[in-house]
Motif scaffolding. Structure first.
Motif, PDB file in Angstrom:
ATOM      1  N   LYS A  56      12.396 -11.607 -31.446  1.00 53.61           N
ATOM      2  CA  LYS A  56      13.577 -10.732 -30.691  1.00 53.61           C
ATOM      3  C   LYS A  56      14.746 -10.713 -31.191  1.00 53.61           C
ATOM      4  N   LYS A  57      14.819 -10.996 -31.716  1.00 58.49           N
ATOM      5  CA  LYS A  57      16.845 -10.987 -32.365  1.00 58.49           C
ATOM      6  C   LYS A  57      16.468 -10.308 -33.835  1.00 58.49           C
ATOM      7  N   ASN A  58      17.287  -8.968 -33.927  1.00 55.68           N
ATOM      8  CA  ASN A  58      17.104  -7.827 -34.940  1.00 55.68           C
ATOM      9  C   ASN A  58      18.567  -8.464 -36.170  1.00 55.68           C
ATOM     10  N   VAL A  59      18.312  -9.441 -36.586  1.00 60.24           N
ATOM     11  CA  VAL A  59      19.584  -9.561 -37.647  1.00 60.24           C
ATOM     12  C   VAL A  59      18.902 -11.026 -38.447  1.00 60.24           C
ATOM     13  N   SER A  60      19.772 -10.939 -39.198  1.00 52.79           N
ATOM     14  CA  SER A  60      19.139 -12.604 -40.409  1.00 52.79           C
ATOM     15  C   SER A  60      19.713 -13.250 -39.739  1.00 52.79           C
ATOM     16  N   THR A  61      18.655 -14.636 -40.449  1.00 51.02           N
ATOM     17  CA  THR A  61      19.082 -15.638 -40.059  1.00 51.02           C
ATOM     18  C   THR A  61      18.980 -16.887 -41.260  1.00 51.02           C
ATOM     19  N   ASP A  62      19.774 -18.134 -41.184  1.00 47.01           N
ATOM     20  CA  ASP A  62      19.416 -19.143 -42.477  1.00 47.01           C
ATOM     21  C   ASP A  62      18.520 -18.982 -43.054  1.00 47.01           C
ATOM     22  N   VAL A  63      17.532 -19.231 -41.900  1.00 47.31           N
ATOM     23  CA  VAL A  63      16.520 -20.789 -41.620  1.00 47.31           C
ATOM     24  C   VAL A  63      15.358 -20.165 -39.696  1.00 47.31           C
ATOM     25  N   LEU A  64      14.564 -20.213 -40.481  1.00 44.36           N
ATOM     26  CA  LEU A  64      13.054 -19.903 -39.397  1.00 44.36           C
ATOM     27  C   LEU A  64      12.387 -20.744 -39.323  1.00 44.36           C
TER      28      LEU A  64
END
Length: 168
Positions: A56-64
């Motif tokens: 529920k975080k509407n941003v890109s990120t480096d790793v999931l």
């Protein structure tokens, strides 16, 4: 057992053979060679979609990371009962996100991807960073992994240094 490495993005040129070799080295250091592991490289748009769907975080990120064993205690290896349970899970690498960070900080893309992958594997092995104590424990593990990696490869990689209060 092996690593399934998929590059589903076309924004950043990626040397998959090098990343696969680095992932195999990380698996060797951690003693998890008998476990399957999925590495999926995606662009910012796809990473944002995944992050929004699952966190529920509407941003890109480096790793999931998506662990096969969700309740694993940090530092404990899984004890699979069946052959099809020899799986650590999947790691999504935000290659475009990492590339932007590398440009801003004058870092090598493949080195940064190795560091981010080590971070992701720690998550698959039960490590979290929702409190300062958890962050310290995870940072110690990452530091050990990367010091061994550096010893084996002659590289000079360092762990992620963002604190647990920042969005990871």
């Amino acid at each position: 057992m092996g690593v399934v490495l998929r590059n589903l993005q076309k924004v950043v040129p990626l040397r998959r053979a090098r990343l696969r070799r680095d992932v195999d080295t990380l698996r060797h250091i951690l003693g998890v060679q008998k476990f399957d592991l999925g590495i999926i490289c995606v662009d910012n748009k796809r990473m944002q979609q995944i992050n929004n769907t699952y966190r529920k975080k509407n941003v890109s990120t480096d790793v999931l990371s998506f662990p096969f064993y969700e309740d694993l205690r940090p530092g404990k290896l899984p004890c699979p009962l069946q052959r099809d349970e020899l799986n650590l899970g999947d790691i999504f690498l935000g290659v475009e996100f990492v590339m932007k960070q590398c440009k801003e900080e004058s870092m090598d893309l493949h080195g940064a991807l190795t560091v981010v992958t080590a971070h992701g594997i720690c998550h698959l092995l039960g490590y979290r960073h929702e409190t300062e104590e958890e962050w310290t424990e995870m940072l110690q593990r990452e530091s050990y992994i990367l010091s061994e990696y550096n010893r084996l490869t002659g590289r000079q990689l360092e762990p992620l240094t963002k604190r647990c209060s920042q969005d990871r």
